[in-house]
Scaffold this motif. Structure first.
Motif, PDB file in Angstrom:
ATOM      1  N   PRO A 147       7.994  -0.365  -2.210  1.00  0.00           N
ATOM      2  CA  PRO A 147       8.011  -1.462  -1.227  1.00  0.00           C
ATOM      3  C   PRO A 147       9.199  -2.393  -1.407  1.00  0.00           C
ATOM      4  O   PRO A 147       9.755  -2.901  -0.441  1.00  0.00           O
ATOM      5  CB  PRO A 147       6.688  -2.197  -1.491  1.00  0.00           C
ATOM      6  N   ARG A 148       9.607  -2.597  -2.658  1.00  0.00           N
ATOM      7  CA  ARG A 148      10.741  -3.487  -2.905  1.00  0.00           C
ATOM      8  C   ARG A 148      12.032  -2.908  -2.324  1.00  0.00           C
ATOM      9  O   ARG A 148      12.865  -3.623  -1.788  1.00  0.00           O
ATOM     10  CB  ARG A 148      10.886  -3.712  -4.403  1.00  0.00           C
ATOM     11  N   ALA A 149      12.178  -1.592  -2.430  1.00  0.00           N
ATOM     12  CA  ALA A 149      13.374  -0.940  -1.878  1.00  0.00           C
ATOM     13  C   ALA A 149      13.395  -1.064  -0.356  1.00  0.00           C
ATOM     14  O   ALA A 149      14.448  -1.301   0.247  1.00  0.00           O
ATOM     15  CB  ALA A 149      13.412   0.522  -2.292  1.00  0.00           C
ATOM     16  N   ILE A 150      12.231  -0.917   0.292  1.00  0.00           N
ATOM     17  CA  ILE A 150      12.173  -1.040   1.753  1.00  0.00           C
ATOM     18  C   ILE A 150      12.496  -2.470   2.171  1.00  0.00           C
ATOM     19  O   ILE A 150      13.244  -2.696   3.119  1.00  0.00           O
ATOM     20  CB  ILE A 150      10.788  -0.614   2.265  1.00  0.00           C
ATOM     21  N   ALA A 151      11.935  -3.463   1.436  1.00  0.00           N
ATOM     22  CA  ALA A 151      12.222  -4.868   1.748  1.00  0.00           C
ATOM     23  C   ALA A 151      13.705  -5.170   1.551  1.00  0.00           C
ATOM     24  O   ALA A 151      14.319  -5.890   2.346  1.00  0.00           O
ATOM     25  CB  ALA A 151      11.367  -5.787   0.887  1.00  0.00           C
ATOM     26  N   LEU A 152      14.292  -4.589   0.494  1.00  0.00           N
ATOM     27  CA  LEU A 152      15.724  -4.792   0.256  1.00  0.00           C
ATOM     28  C   LEU A 152      16.551  -4.162   1.375  1.00  0.00           C
ATOM     29  O   LEU A 152      17.541  -4.740   1.831  1.00  0.00           O
ATOM     30  CB  LEU A 152      16.127  -4.197  -1.095  1.00  0.00           C
ATOM     31  N   ALA A 153      16.137  -2.980   1.829  1.00  0.00           N
ATOM     32  CA  ALA A 153      16.845  -2.332   2.943  1.00  0.00           C
ATOM     33  C   ALA A 153      16.788  -3.204   4.193  1.00  0.00           C
ATOM     34  O   ALA A 153      17.785  -3.353   4.909  1.00  0.00           O
ATOM     35  CB  ALA A 153      16.246  -0.958   3.219  1.00  0.00           C
ATOM     36  N   MET A 154      15.622  -3.809   4.452  1.00  0.00           N
ATOM     37  CA  MET A 154      15.496  -4.714   5.598  1.00  0.00           C
ATOM     38  C   MET A 154      16.439  -5.898   5.439  1.00  0.00           C
ATOM     39  O   MET A 154      17.118  -6.313   6.388  1.00  0.00           O
ATOM     40  CB  MET A 154      14.050  -5.195   5.727  1.00  0.00           C
ATOM     41  N   ALA A 155      16.495  -6.451   4.219  1.00  0.00           N
ATOM     42  CA  ALA A 155      17.376  -7.599   3.970  1.00  0.00           C
ATOM     43  C   ALA A 155      18.837  -7.231   4.194  1.00  0.00           C
ATOM     44  O   ALA A 155      19.611  -8.001   4.764  1.00  0.00           O
ATOM     45  CB  ALA A 155      17.172  -8.103   2.541  1.00  0.00           C
ATOM     46  N   LEU A 156      19.215  -6.024   3.752  1.00  0.00           N
ATOM     47  CA  LEU A 156      20.608  -5.602   3.913  1.00  0.00           C
ATOM     48  C   LEU A 156      20.961  -5.400   5.385  1.00  0.00           C
ATOM     49  O   LEU A 156      22.056  -5.765   5.820  1.00  0.00           O
ATOM     50  CB  LEU A 156      20.855  -4.309   3.124  1.00  0.00           C
ATOM     51  N   VAL A 157      20.022  -4.824   6.151  1.00  0.00           N
ATOM     52  CA  VAL A 157      20.273  -4.652   7.588  1.00  0.00           C
ATOM     53  C   VAL A 157      20.465  -6.012   8.251  1.00  0.00           C
ATOM     54  O   VAL A 157      21.400  -6.224   9.034  1.00  0.00           O
ATOM     55  CB  VAL A 157      19.112  -3.875   8.247  1.00  0.00           C
ATOM     56  N   ILE A 158      19.565  -6.945   7.925  1.00  0.00           N
ATOM     57  CA  ILE A 158      19.640  -8.284   8.520  1.00  0.00           C
ATOM     58  C   ILE A 158      20.929  -8.984   8.104  1.00  0.00           C
ATOM     59  O   ILE A 158      21.594  -9.633   8.908  1.00  0.00           O
ATOM     60  CB  ILE A 158      18.409  -9.108   8.106  1.00  0.00           C
ATOM     61  N   PRO A 212       0.805  -1.239   0.000  1.00  0.00           N
ATOM     62  CA  PRO A 212       0.000   0.000   0.000  1.00  0.00           C
ATOM     63  C   PRO A 212       0.833   1.282   0.000  1.00  0.00           C
ATOM     64  O   PRO A 212       0.345   2.339  -0.415  1.00  0.00           O
ATOM     65  CB  PRO A 212      -0.828  -0.117   1.286  1.00  0.00           C
ATOM     66  N   LEU A 213       2.094   1.202   0.455  1.00  0.00           N
ATOM     67  CA  LEU A 213       2.932   2.401   0.465  1.00  0.00           C
ATOM     68  C   LEU A 213       3.267   2.887  -0.941  1.00  0.00           C
ATOM     69  O   LEU A 213       3.696   4.023  -1.121  1.00  0.00           O
ATOM     70  CB  LEU A 213       4.230   2.119   1.242  1.00  0.00           C
ATOM     71  N   ALA A 214       3.061   2.011  -1.938  1.00  0.00           N
ATOM     72  CA  ALA A 214       3.334   2.419  -3.321  1.00  0.00           C
ATOM     73  C   ALA A 214       2.424   3.565  -3.736  1.00  0.00           C
ATOM     74  O   ALA A 214       2.798   4.392  -4.567  1.00  0.00           O
ATOM     75  CB  ALA A 214       3.151   1.227  -4.259  1.00  0.00           C
ATOM     76  N   ARG A 215       1.225   3.633  -3.142  1.00  0.00           N
ATOM     77  CA  ARG A 215       0.303   4.731  -3.469  1.00  0.00           C
ATOM     78  C   ARG A 215       0.833   6.078  -2.975  1.00  0.00           C
ATOM     79  O   ARG A 215       0.430   7.124  -3.466  1.00  0.00           O
ATOM     80  CB  ARG A 215      -1.060   4.467  -2.836  1.00  0.00           C
ATOM     81  N   LEU A 216       1.733   6.025  -1.976  1.00  0.00           N
ATOM     82  CA  LEU A 216       2.316   7.258  -1.445  1.00  0.00           C
ATOM     83  C   LEU A 216       3.628   7.606  -2.137  1.00  0.00           C
ATOM     84  O   LEU A 216       4.345   8.511  -1.714  1.00  0.00           O
ATOM     85  CB  LEU A 216       2.554   7.111   0.061  1.00  0.00           C
ATOM     86  N   GLY A 217       3.959   6.849  -3.183  1.00  0.00           N
ATOM     87  CA  GLY A 217       5.184   7.117  -3.924  1.00  0.00           C
ATOM     88  C   GLY A 217       6.406   6.381  -3.402  1.00  0.00           C
ATOM     89  O   GLY A 217       7.514   6.614  -3.884  1.00  0.00           O
ATOM     90  N   MET A 218       6.215   5.509  -2.408  1.00  0.00           N
ATOM     91  CA  MET A 218       7.349   4.742  -1.878  1.00  0.00           C
ATOM     92  C   MET A 218       7.490   3.427  -2.645  1.00  0.00           C
ATOM     93  O   MET A 218       6.519   2.939  -3.233  1.00  0.00           O
ATOM     94  CB  MET A 218       7.156   4.461  -0.391  1.00  0.00           C
TER      95      MET A 218
END
Length: 198
Positions: free
Chosen positions: A133-144, A125-131
């Motif tokens: 989601p794949r980039a956020i999931a990738l950021a989570m993966a990189l942190v982990i 749903p964040l895609a509707r706000l211009g974000m």
């Protein structure tokens, strides 16, 4: 969650990640509704029996992960004991161990890729706000992925310091560690750009 996936195959490994995440959420809500010491003991006993039912090796590995919580549990018990509320402290600590135990159970039986795919779907749903989601999931993966790498580098810097000085390193390794993290981030960014980015 870093590399918690257990090599011991269990029936939970074959369950969809969304069902396990839902079970963790429901279990945590249930734990928050428990306010008595016997109820908290029942939750922990149920968690322990579940881990044992999945195999002694699996239960031992999960127990080692949960053992890392002892400083937090000790602080909670000491604080509540000092204020004269031992029972409340035991309930709070027990509920925390139960909730983290459920999360540990999920991450030990779920591949990281499945968790990140689930996170990406949840963030859609964040895609509707211009974000993205794949980039956020990738950021989570990189942190982990890079948390254990940075912990290993911090340990290596600490050992190098101790080999050269009798003093404790304290904050002396903070700057080299930060520079190492920035260097790793730069290499990862170059690798992502070379593969087309997001």
């Amino acid at each position: 969650m870093l590399t918690l996936i257990s090599p011991t195959e269990t029936p939970l490994h074959r369950m969809p990640a969304c069902l396990k995440l839902g079970a963790v959420a429901a279990g945590t809500v249930l734990a928050l509704r428990v306010t008595s010491l016997p109820g908290t003991a029942g939750l922990l006993a149920g968690l322990g029996l579940t881990l044992l039912a999945l195999g002694p090796g699996f239960a031992r590995q999960a127990g080692q992960h949960l053992l890392a919580l002892w400083p937090v549990v000790a602080i909670i018990l000491i604080w509540h004991g000092w204020s004269g509320h031992w029972t409340a402290g035991a309930v709070v600590a027990g509920r925390m161990v139960f909730a983290i135990g459920l999360a540990t159970l999920m991450t030990m039986t779920t591949r990281l890729a499945d968790l990140l795919a689930l996170a990406e779907r949840g963030l859609a749903p964040l895609a509707r706000l211009g974000m993205n989601p794949r980039a956020i999931a990738l950021a989570m993966a990189l942190v982990i992925r890079f948390t254990p790498v940075l912990l290993d580098k911090a340990a290596a810097l600490r050992q190098a310091w101790q080999a050269r000085s009798p003093k404790r390193p304290r904050t002396a390794i903070a700057l080299p560690l930060a520079l190492a993290a920035l260097d790793d981030a730069d290499h990862v960014a170059e690798a992502l750009r070379a593969r087309g980015g997001l």
